[in-house]
Design a protein around this motif. Sequence first.
Motif, PDB file in Angstrom:
ATOM      1  N   GLU A 168      25.414  36.568 -60.806  1.00 36.79           N
ATOM      2  CA  GLU A 168      25.630  35.159 -60.078  1.00 36.79           C
ATOM      3  C   GLU A 168      26.016  34.208 -61.105  1.00 36.79           C
ATOM      4  OE1 GLU A 168      23.295  35.891 -55.867  1.00 36.79           O
ATOM      5  OE2 GLU A 168      22.571  34.512 -57.319  1.00 36.79           O
ATOM      6  N   TRP A 169      25.051  34.345 -62.257  1.00 36.30           N
ATOM      7  CA  TRP A 169      25.096  33.489 -63.333  1.00 36.30           C
ATOM      8  C   TRP A 169      26.368  33.589 -63.979  1.00 36.30           C
ATOM      9  CZ3 TRP A 169      23.087  29.153 -65.651  1.00 36.30           C
ATOM     10  CH2 TRP A 169      23.553  28.945 -66.994  1.00 36.30           C
ATOM     11  N   TYR A 172      29.535  32.275 -62.346  1.00 35.67           N
ATOM     12  CA  TYR A 172      29.578  30.662 -62.255  1.00 35.67           C
ATOM     13  C   TYR A 172      30.406  30.389 -63.528  1.00 35.67           C
ATOM     14  CZ  TYR A 172      28.459  25.812 -63.163  1.00 35.67           C
ATOM     15  OH  TYR A 172      28.696  24.567 -63.255  1.00 35.67           O
ATOM     16  N   ASN A 236      21.026  28.593 -60.012  1.00 38.66           N
ATOM     17  CA  ASN A 236      22.382  29.235 -59.405  1.00 38.66           C
ATOM     18  C   ASN A 236      22.857  28.463 -58.355  1.00 38.66           C
ATOM     19  OD1 ASN A 236      22.809  31.253 -61.506  1.00 38.66           O
ATOM     20  ND2 ASN A 236      21.971  32.725 -60.551  1.00 38.66           N
ATOM     21  N   TYR A 240      26.284  26.542 -57.864  1.00 37.01           N
ATOM     22  CA  TYR A 240      27.310  26.880 -56.947  1.00 37.01           C
ATOM     23  C   TYR A 240      27.591  25.947 -56.214  1.00 37.01           C
ATOM     24  CZ  TYR A 240      27.371  31.842 -57.893  1.00 37.01           C
ATOM     25  OH  TYR A 240      27.755  33.038 -58.833  1.00 37.01           O
ATOM     26  N   TYR A 247      25.953  29.172 -51.396  1.00 36.87           N
ATOM     27  CA  TYR A 247      24.983  30.330 -52.160  1.00 36.87           C
ATOM     28  C   TYR A 247      24.068  30.694 -50.978  1.00 36.87           C
ATOM     29  CZ  TYR A 247      21.733  31.992 -55.482  1.00 36.87           C
ATOM     30  OH  TYR A 247      21.150  32.766 -56.146  1.00 36.87           O
TER      31      TYR A 247
END
Lengths: 593, 803
Positions: A168-169, A172, A236, A240, A247
């Motif tokens: 997820e990081w 992004y 995160n 997001y 998210y």
Amino acid sequence: MGKPKHYRPPGKKKEGNAARYITRSHAVKHLQVSLPVFRKLCILKGIFPREPKKKVKGNHHTYYHLKDIAFLQHEPLLETFRELRVHDKKIKKAKAKKNEERAKRLEVHRPDYKLDRLIRERYPKFIDALRDLDDCLTMVHLFAALPALEREKVEVKRIHNCRRLSHEWLGYISRTHKLRKVFVSVKGIYYQAEVQGQKVTWLTPHAMQQVLSDDIDFNVMLTYLEFNETLLAFVNCHLYHSINVRYPPILDPQLEALAADLYALSRWFAAGSRASKVDPQPSSLSGSEEGQGTALKESELRLAQLQHQLPSNEPGALMHLVEDTADEEVEEDEDTRECKKLFRNMKFFLSREVPRESLLFVIPAFGGVVSWEGEGAPFDENDDSITYQIVDRPTQTRRIFSREYVQPQWIYDCVNARIIVPTEGYLVGRVPPPHLSPFVDNDAEGYVPDYAETIKRLQAAAKNQVLPLPGVGKEDLEDPQALLAEGVIDRAEANEMKALEKQYHDELKMELQRVPYSSSTSKQVSVEETEAGEETLPDIQQIAEDAANMSKIVMPRKKRGLYEAIQIGKQRKRDKVNLLVERRKKLKESQKS
Amino acid sequence: MARAGKAKATATATATATATATATKTSPSDSDTNLNLKPKQKLKTKTNNDKKGNNKNTTKKNQTQKAIEAQLNLNLNLKQKQKQQPPPVSDSDSYSDSQSDSDYDGDFSKDDGGSESEDYESLRDSKSEESDSSGDEGNVNTSDNGDLASDHSHEDESESSDAHEGVEESDSSEDEVAPRNTVGNVPFVWYEDEDHVGYDIAGKKIKKKEREDKLQSFLASADDSKNWRKIFDEYNQEMVEVTKEEAKLVHRMLEGKAPHADFDPYAPYVDWFKWDDAKHPLSNAPEPKRRFIPSKWEHKKVVALRRAIRKGLIKFEKPKEEPRVYLLWGDESDATEKSGHLAYIPAPKTKLPGHEESYNPSLEYIPTQEEINSYQLMYEEDRPKFIPKRFTSLRNVPAYENAVKESFERCLDLYLCPRVRKKRINIDPESLKPKLPSRKDLRPYPTTCYLEYRGHTDAVLSISVDPSGQWIASGSMDGTVRVWEIDTGRCLRVWNVDEAVKCVAWNPVQELPILAAAVGPDVLILNTDLGSEEEQERARELLEIKTLPSPDDSDKAASVATWHQDDKHGGIRLRHFKTVSSVEWHRKGDYLSAVLPADILAIVVHQISKKLTQIYAIKLRGGLPVSSVFHPTHSRLLIATKKNIRIYNLVGERKYKTLETGLREVSSISVHPADSKFKPRLDISILGDNIIVGSREGKLCWFDTDLSSRPYRTLKCHPKDINRVAFHHSYPLFASCSDDCTAYVFHGMVYSDLNQNPLIVPLEILRGHKSSNGRGVMDCTFHPRQPWLFTAGADSSIRLYCH
């Protein structure tokens, strides 16, 4: 018998450091917890030992500030940990009495605790959390690469969670083009991103089986991981939301199964942005899917996708994503814009043997389009529009002439230099030029490797160019190569210049040391003349040294110590540089002969 | 017993059975096994007889069988032993059989092979019966079952009794098949080398049959298709041919199957137990009451549980899952609230990797093998933690072996290391140096060597300059005192005193050209014969001992020092009870102080004009005295001991002050200015307030006695011992000389303004002397008028440095 050293008459309160700091064992006793619980509390609360000016109990103790300990004492978690301990005892007892039912029931109702409040407390602002994110990211990425360990209580669930969070990081960062530097080291791959003005650096291990040694206390690591996981999840989430994406992301399970999470994530982003902006017609979307769907299982899958507004497996989705970003963010800074343009209009294809995860992250972060060999890829190897194929094998037998076959290091070097480096040295089968760390300030270090200079020249050349037209990447490449050749010729001239320069510097130095130019040179001459008769005249170097020593004599002791320490440090640095220069010289000689 | 095991067992059983009565050995080597098997064979004879249909064979067949048996016996037996495991599914019948067998006769149960073979027999029996009974089963009622079972058991019993009979009759069974060979049960080894194999009944030798030689037998076998079935029976001395059926039997046995093709080892399991209830229960007791009433304890448990549920102690619904992740920093507005907590010190970030950590660094970053080897010689902490490595392509890079460990260590650092905010010092080291006035402005001062006085043959220990500035005297290790002319370097006079001259001192009165020299325990006062006639006359007069000193405290004084006329050198010899380390004149030229390295009575003051000796009964603390100086204005004596400086009032013989040097060992002392006569500019009040002290550890201390009893400034200039420090008489200069063969010249300005601190500027380092025996420059002294410095070196030369 004399009084003890720190004698305090009865009735007198403690003062100063004795009142403000307590040792760790005292703190543990004071809180009435066991040492492991204390450790866990400290880790979660971010309490660390401090260094009192005067160590009342002696040098070999760890001191905590009394306020820190009071802070721990009022922590509700302390009570939760006590309850947990009691609960665990109950479960153990029930199991020992063969009361399985009770044990199971107790298991379900185990006291739970949440760390969100702690995170808010430790990082009152989001920027504070970003500042402390380095260790968190490194750890989560490490655990994402670890195997689950039964005996160390590293569960599969947590590993998966770490993988998800790290993706997820990365998703992004890649999506917002925040990545700035990449460095492939022996320890792993270092990335540096700039999020909200904060430089965040993290290390991902190489995607291999990690070595686990026995002298590691996984309890400590898992406690850290627990906090870091939560922190990263919240970070995160915040990030997001800042780009209007929901998210947690719901990923295409098919892609996830193929370990192409990053690609799945990018599609989620695309879907999110489209949903928020364009609002696609669901009917048309489903219509396009209809054409593809064949198997029953797939149709089920699609149903789930539709529910989550996921795009389907159409290759156009990725194109959409890239196009969309152009008009999306207006308030981005200069750096981001530069990064976004680096690989624009280039299409990459990854072979099997290259580190896919890393490249799937890096290439889109710099505006490129990428695909890979395997299922679920957006386009396959035979696509004509591919400009670069990343391969890492001794030879490439099947070649398509419209594209270049380069090694993965080329990508990283391009990224660090922020230009398209000529592919000449990076072609398949060649030993690539040295990979240099982007984190080093060469000038401050005092030693500039050859290749760093070459890249500097290329960068200068790229800047001078009036307008690098996008889309004509080929011509772009031609010029720097010519420049490279020029650079080689220049260097020979530069060497001559260097000799002259050195002489000038020496003279400057002499002047600084208050040795008058004329006198020193004339003295040198006179020394040579009178040398036969008497050697009493101290040579020029001696004089310079004396001059330097003179003022050192009158320095106070403390300052002198500091001065000497600085000098030693400088000398060490100089030695290091000299060693490198020496080695380079030797290498060149051996190459010539 | 496992089925496979059973099959084996049966195989042996039949084999042994067929081998029967010829109870003699097949081969000598097999004797042990055969002995073991013997009862079994015996047993088999009987059973064999019972199964006439199957097992009755011709003698020939028997023999062949036996020969094969001889080979198989051993391993089969072993296998049997291995298979002695309880059967997973046992034939109830055969099991009971064996049980009954063992019950019946203990002998049998001991021999496993026997009992098993018996098993087999009984199994066969039961099989046949089973087929019978299965045939019957359709007709027979359940009630018959019991009978059937009893039938079985009965039959079994009869069987086992048969077996028992068999054992008893086993002797007779041997007769049935008569062996043609009558050698008896004797090992063949006995006859190995003989022609015969034994004896017949009549006692005649039974000849061995001639064996065909190999070639013949081969030829015979070549055209015989049945050859592979032929076996030589050594016992009966004949060839035996195995029939096809027998061969098949053997084959099956070798394959581990049952010998008989029609035997099914995996026959369907027959459950002999009657599972349906019997009509009549075994026990006729009435049901107990507890079976009808509910349990009290169960009831209690239920009540407890019910209560717990009602109270909410036991919850059945699962705890609700709250949304795990939400917008934590949703509104930054209230983020500014200040927690009253201590300041958070963020942990220092990890060091970013340099070029050398790259997977493919430049070649110059990779150490050579020798360098890597040399790391082993380094200390653990100096050794580089990371040795750069080069991989030619990314695919070759392995996993980093310390990845987890380093992460763990970082964790430990984060929670175990005390954190302190520290200011990073990022200053230019040059800025640390104090701003000093330019040396040009402080001229003149001695810079270059101008003259060298040579003549001494050993280290020059001390020098002294005549107050007029014309002459210089020197004392040396070679036992001479010399006087030189300063301008020319000419040696004027030499006194040979035969002992090392520790110290020389000119009388500070210009009109009195006399010289004091410390030689061993003596102080010599020498007339130099310089100056005008009048001056010489006065000096000669002074140095003549006419009368003995007054006798009032002569006892004590005489014990310390005695006055003698020295005719040889033309002066006075003052003899002390101990070695004299230094002498010093009072500014008026009448008094002379001598320092003896003793605890008490260390300072002696002599008056030349009266030839008197005064002793100061001073108890010195801080070690032995080193040197003493008269105060330039007051009647005070400064005594330098090894640790500190003590100032005494000469008038009241009382201590005036002590200066703490903080040095380890003081070597010399000098008072500013050396002579007040030459300092008319200075305020009289500050004269003698500033003192410099040199020490053996190379430190030089400047004391401002008005300011403090501790050094105003300590200069660490020499790496080795400082031998002498000296002030200039008129110029603001002072110097120190040391064993490192250098002399430092400093600018030391003292201001009349008491608020202004003295200014100390190092000016010049004078070199030139050479080291000898580890000693360098032994003494230094300034010219009384000019900014010139004289230095005396251990290399037996004296140098003059001029500006």
